[in-house]
Design an enzyme around this catalytic site. Sequence first.
Site, PDB file in Angstrom:
ATOM      1  N   HIS A 175      16.849   0.292  36.551  1.00 38.52           N
ATOM      2  CA  HIS A 175      16.779  -1.123  37.389  1.00 38.52           C
ATOM      3  C   HIS A 175      18.039  -1.112  38.344  1.00 38.52           C
ATOM      4  CE1 HIS A 175      14.591  -2.957  33.434  1.00 38.52           C
ATOM      5  NE2 HIS A 175      13.737  -2.363  34.328  1.00 38.52           N
ATOM      6  N   ASN A 200      19.248  -3.026  16.546  1.00 35.43           N
ATOM      7  CA  ASN A 200      19.309  -4.249  17.164  1.00 35.43           C
ATOM      8  C   ASN A 200      19.560  -5.275  15.987  1.00 35.43           C
ATOM      9  OD1 ASN A 200      18.628  -6.854  18.389  1.00 35.43           O
ATOM     10  ND2 ASN A 200      17.125  -5.765  19.771  1.00 35.43           N
ATOM     11  N   ASP A 239      24.854  -2.602  34.776  1.00 37.26           N
ATOM     12  CA  ASP A 239      26.375  -2.972  34.688  1.00 37.26           C
ATOM     13  C   ASP A 239      27.493  -1.746  34.869  1.00 37.26           C
ATOM     14  OD1 ASP A 239      26.002  -3.451  31.168  1.00 37.26           O
ATOM     15  OD2 ASP A 239      26.348  -1.734  32.134  1.00 37.26           O
ATOM     16  N   GLN A 293      18.523   0.095  31.037  1.00 40.27           N
ATOM     17  CA  GLN A 293      17.598  -0.889  32.136  1.00 40.27           C
ATOM     18  C   GLN A 293      18.894  -1.595  32.491  1.00 40.27           C
ATOM     19  OE1 GLN A 293      14.357  -3.207  29.778  1.00 40.27           O
ATOM     20  NE2 GLN A 293      15.547  -2.178  28.163  1.00 40.27           N
ATOM     21  N   ASN A 294      20.190  -1.405  32.102  1.00 48.49           N
ATOM     22  CA  ASN A 294      21.127  -2.108  32.543  1.00 48.49           C
ATOM     23  C   ASN A 294      21.680  -1.875  33.858  1.00 48.49           C
ATOM     24  OD1 ASN A 294      21.163  -3.175  29.941  1.00 48.49           O
ATOM     25  ND2 ASN A 294      22.926  -2.057  28.887  1.00 48.49           N
TER      26      ASN A 294
HETATM   27  C1  BV8 Z   1       7.091  -3.625  38.229  1.00 47.93           C
HETATM   28  C2  BV8 Z   1      17.195  -5.953  37.268  1.00 47.93           C
HETATM   29  C3  BV8 Z   1       5.397  -3.209  39.441  1.00 47.93           C
HETATM   30  C4  BV8 Z   1      18.106  -7.206  37.833  1.00 47.93           C
HETATM   31  C5  BV8 Z   1      15.724  -6.460  35.702  1.00 47.93           C
HETATM   32  C6  BV8 Z   1       3.264  -4.686  32.647  1.00 47.93           C
HETATM   33  C7  BV8 Z   1       3.509  -3.409  33.211  1.00 47.93           C
HETATM   34  C8  BV8 Z   1       4.129  -3.393  34.295  1.00 47.93           C
HETATM   35  C9  BV8 Z   1       4.857  -4.458  34.662  1.00 47.93           C
HETATM   36  C10 BV8 Z   1       4.636  -5.571  34.093  1.00 47.93           C
HETATM   37  C11 BV8 Z   1       3.813  -5.681  32.950  1.00 47.93           C
HETATM   38  N1  BV8 Z   1       3.951  -7.260  32.524  1.00 47.93           N
HETATM   39  C12 BV8 Z   1       4.902  -7.763  33.413  1.00 47.93           C
HETATM   40  C13 BV8 Z   1       5.191  -7.058  34.350  1.00 47.93           C
HETATM   41  C14 BV8 Z   1       6.077  -7.342  35.287  1.00 47.93           C
HETATM   42  C15 BV8 Z   1       7.444  -7.471  34.778  1.00 47.93           C
HETATM   43  C16 BV8 Z   1       7.806  -7.732  33.233  1.00 47.93           C
HETATM   44  O1  BV8 Z   1       7.936  -6.901  32.694  1.00 47.93           O
HETATM   45  N2  BV8 Z   1       8.066  -9.168  33.175  1.00 47.93           N
HETATM   46  C17 BV8 Z   1       8.271  -9.232  31.667  1.00 47.93           C
HETATM   47  C18 BV8 Z   1       9.214 -10.583  31.820  1.00 47.93           C
HETATM   48  C19 BV8 Z   1       7.028  -9.783  31.106  1.00 47.93           C
HETATM   49  N3  BV8 Z   1       8.144  -6.025  35.457  1.00 47.93           N
HETATM   50  C20 BV8 Z   1       8.450  -6.039  36.746  1.00 47.93           C
HETATM   51  O2  BV8 Z   1       8.409  -6.736  37.412  1.00 47.93           O
HETATM   52  C21 BV8 Z   1       9.073  -4.627  37.009  1.00 47.93           C
HETATM   53  N4  BV8 Z   1       8.275  -4.025  37.945  1.00 47.93           N
HETATM   54  O3  BV8 Z   1       6.441  -3.866  37.231  1.00 47.93           O
HETATM   55  O4  BV8 Z   1       6.604  -3.600  39.361  1.00 47.93           O
HETATM   56  C22 BV8 Z   1       4.885  -2.781  40.717  1.00 47.93           C
HETATM   57  C23 BV8 Z   1       4.366  -1.370  40.922  1.00 47.93           C
HETATM   58  C24 BV8 Z   1       4.269  -1.099  42.109  1.00 47.93           C
HETATM   59  C25 BV8 Z   1       4.469  -1.745  43.373  1.00 47.93           C
HETATM   60  C26 BV8 Z   1       4.893  -3.049  43.257  1.00 47.93           C
HETATM   61  C27 BV8 Z   1       5.282  -3.505  41.981  1.00 47.93           C
HETATM   62  C28 BV8 Z   1      10.492  -4.733  37.228  1.00 47.93           C
HETATM   63  C29 BV8 Z   1      11.237  -5.057  35.937  1.00 47.93           C
HETATM   64  C30 BV8 Z   1      12.820  -5.036  36.326  1.00 47.93           C
HETATM   65  C31 BV8 Z   1      13.261  -6.327  36.390  1.00 47.93           C
HETATM   66  N5  BV8 Z   1      14.786  -6.311  36.700  1.00 47.93           N
HETATM   67  N6  BV8 Z   1      17.028  -6.551  35.989  1.00 47.93           N
HETATM   68  C32 BV8 Z   1      19.080  -7.790  37.315  1.00 47.93           C
HETATM   69  O5  BV8 Z   1      19.555  -7.205  36.259  1.00 47.93           O
HETATM   70  O6  BV8 Z   1      19.472  -8.688  37.750  1.00 47.93           O
HETATM   71  S1  BV8 Z   1      15.099  -6.718  34.300  1.00 47.93           S
HETATM   72  C33 BV8 Z   1      16.277  -7.476  33.121  1.00 47.93           C
HETATM   73  O7  BV8 Z   1      15.798  -7.497  31.769  1.00 47.93           O
HETATM   74  C34 BV8 Z   1      17.577  -6.795  33.112  1.00 47.93           C
HETATM   75  O8  BV8 Z   1      17.514  -5.342  33.575  1.00 47.93           O
HETATM   76  C35 BV8 Z   1      17.570  -6.356  31.429  1.00 47.93           C
HETATM   77  O9  BV8 Z   1      18.099  -4.906  30.911  1.00 47.93           O
HETATM   78  C36 BV8 Z   1      15.937  -6.441  31.215  1.00 47.93           C
HETATM   79  C37 BV8 Z   1      15.447  -6.168  29.725  1.00 47.93           C
HETATM   80  O10 BV8 Z   1      16.165  -7.220  28.978  1.00 47.93           O
HETATM   81  P1  BV8 Z   1      17.160  -6.673  27.993  1.00 47.93           P
HETATM   82  O11 BV8 Z   1      17.913  -5.577  28.431  1.00 47.93           O
HETATM   83  O12 BV8 Z   1      16.138  -6.270  26.812  1.00 47.93           O
HETATM   84  O13 BV8 Z   1      18.068  -7.899  27.382  1.00 47.93           O
HETATM   85  P2  BV8 Z   1      17.618  -9.221  26.508  1.00 47.93           P
HETATM   86  O14 BV8 Z   1      18.620 -10.053  26.755  1.00 47.93           O
HETATM   87  O15 BV8 Z   1      16.321  -9.481  26.839  1.00 47.93           O
HETATM   88  O16 BV8 Z   1      17.687  -8.621  25.089  1.00 47.93           O
HETATM   89  C38 BV8 Z   1      19.193  -8.148  24.693  1.00 47.93           C
HETATM   90  C39 BV8 Z   1      18.691  -7.528  23.179  1.00 47.93           C
HETATM   91  O17 BV8 Z   1      19.831  -7.211  22.596  1.00 47.93           O
HETATM   92  C40 BV8 Z   1      18.192  -8.630  22.204  1.00 47.93           C
HETATM   93  O18 BV8 Z   1      17.099  -7.837  21.486  1.00 47.93           O
HETATM   94  C41 BV8 Z   1      19.237  -8.973  21.284  1.00 47.93           C
HETATM   95  O19 BV8 Z   1      18.932  -8.965  20.080  1.00 47.93           O
HETATM   96  C42 BV8 Z   1      19.928  -7.561  21.111  1.00 47.93           C
HETATM   97  N7  BV8 Z   1      21.453  -7.688  20.995  1.00 47.93           N
HETATM   98  C43 BV8 Z   1      22.439  -8.724  21.360  1.00 47.93           C
HETATM   99  N8  BV8 Z   1      23.547  -8.314  20.919  1.00 47.93           N
HETATM  100  C44 BV8 Z   1      23.481  -6.940  20.577  1.00 47.93           C
HETATM  101  C45 BV8 Z   1      22.336  -6.556  20.716  1.00 47.93           C
HETATM  102  N9  BV8 Z   1      21.636  -5.461  20.195  1.00 47.93           N
HETATM  103  C46 BV8 Z   1      22.675  -4.620  19.716  1.00 47.93           C
HETATM  104  N10 BV8 Z   1      24.009  -4.790  19.782  1.00 47.93           N
HETATM  105  C47 BV8 Z   1      24.374  -5.909  20.205  1.00 47.93           C
HETATM  106  N11 BV8 Z   1      25.870  -6.192  19.974  1.00 47.93           N
END
Ligand code: BV8
Length: 277
Positions: A146, A244, A121, A118-119
């Site tokens: 993404h 995680n 970077d 999903q990254n």
């Molecule tokens: C879409 C790019 C439809 C930009 C990003 C159900 C089905 C389908 C869609 C939806 C749905 N419900 C809601 C939706 C809409 C939405 C969505 O999912 N919203 C969420 C918030 C509820 N989804 C969308 O809009 C997607 N598009 O569905 O389109 C469509 C279809 C047809 C026509 C038109 C439209 C698009 C989603 C993509 C969004 N873009 N990023 C950018 O980066 O700037 S999302 C963004 O969040 C990043 O990409 C990131 O990767 C992603 C997920 O976050 P995580 O990677 O999980 O990061 P987070 O900080 O949350 O968590 C980090 C984890 O690591 C933690 O758990 C932590 O404990 C852990 N951690 C910390 N340190 C460590 C570690 N683990 C291991 N080692 C460590 N050292």
Amino acid sequence: MSRDLQGEISRARDLLARAKSVVVLTGAGISAESGVPTFRGEGGLWKSFRADDLATPQAFARDPRLVWEWYAWRRSEVSRCLPNAGHLALASFALERAAATGASGGDASTASVTLVTQNVDGLHERAARDAAGTSDPAPALPLALHGSLFRDRCSRCGRATPALATVDTSSVDALPRCQRCGALMRPAVVWFGEALEAGVVARAFGAARTAEACLVVGTSSLVYPAASLPIATLEHGGSVVEVNPEATPLSDLAAVSVMQKAGDALPVLLSGKGLRV
Ligand code: BV8
Ligand code: ZN
């Protein structure tokens, strides 16, 4: 290391070693140890900004300068970061499996490891090249759900270009424009509400549906459709291993949940280094 963590790690290692085909899904957590801020954790990117303030087409239409300022800042931050032991362990795992099965990285159905991220970077891509040295890095290159921070594309005609080294965000007029149609350029990432690239999604879910194991690393499992990738593996009878330090909505569905940082767990899980048997 506690005995149950040791037990979890050896169970996870055995499950992955036995799996003929593995799909890996990573999120921002795998890059945390490289110094790239995550989205939702402490000091996360979304902390200082709200996702819908910046990572949506509406935000870009409303304030393209602010959105470009955020992405230009992230690009400069990330370009100073290096892949960590977690990225490198995954890359070596994918390369070694591909060499062993003779599979090309290009065909997810034959490659025994399919890396999906999903990254945006670029750290998996850099780890693939570092781990491959002079050989072909393709088996360790990720399917980037993404998009990428290091490519730009036209907000109207879609013309794609490598990322500009610097972006002048001093005014809207100074922002980069498409050389073909004159519309504003934008980062080539997938924003909320935007569809993911159909071909990338098809290859990722095709691999998930045939994988015997899905290794999920460093994601809060909140963003869809990425978060449903491990579910596709479970639905066809495969198993999930999660790495995680925190619990997530996926943890209860995982066969093994290794609550450790990726940089510590993955070298042990994937190559056996450091595991006292
Ligand atoms: C879409 C790019 C439809 C930009 C990003 C159900 C089905 C389908 C869609 C939806 C749905 N419900 C809601 C939706 C809409 C939405 C969505 O999912 N919203 C969420 C918030 C509820 N989804 C969308 O809009 C997607 N598009 O569905 O389109 C469509 C279809 C047809 C026509 C038109 C439209 C698009 C989603 C993509 C969004 N873009 N990023 C950018 O980066 O700037 S999302 C963004 O969040 C990043 O990409 C990131 O990767 C992603 C997920 O976050 P995580 O990677 O999980 O990061 P987070 O900080 O949350 O968590 C980090 C984890 O690591 C933690 O758990 C932590 O404990 C852990 N951690 C910390 N340190 C460590 C570690 N683990 C291991 N080692 C460590 N050292
Ligand atoms: Zn254009």
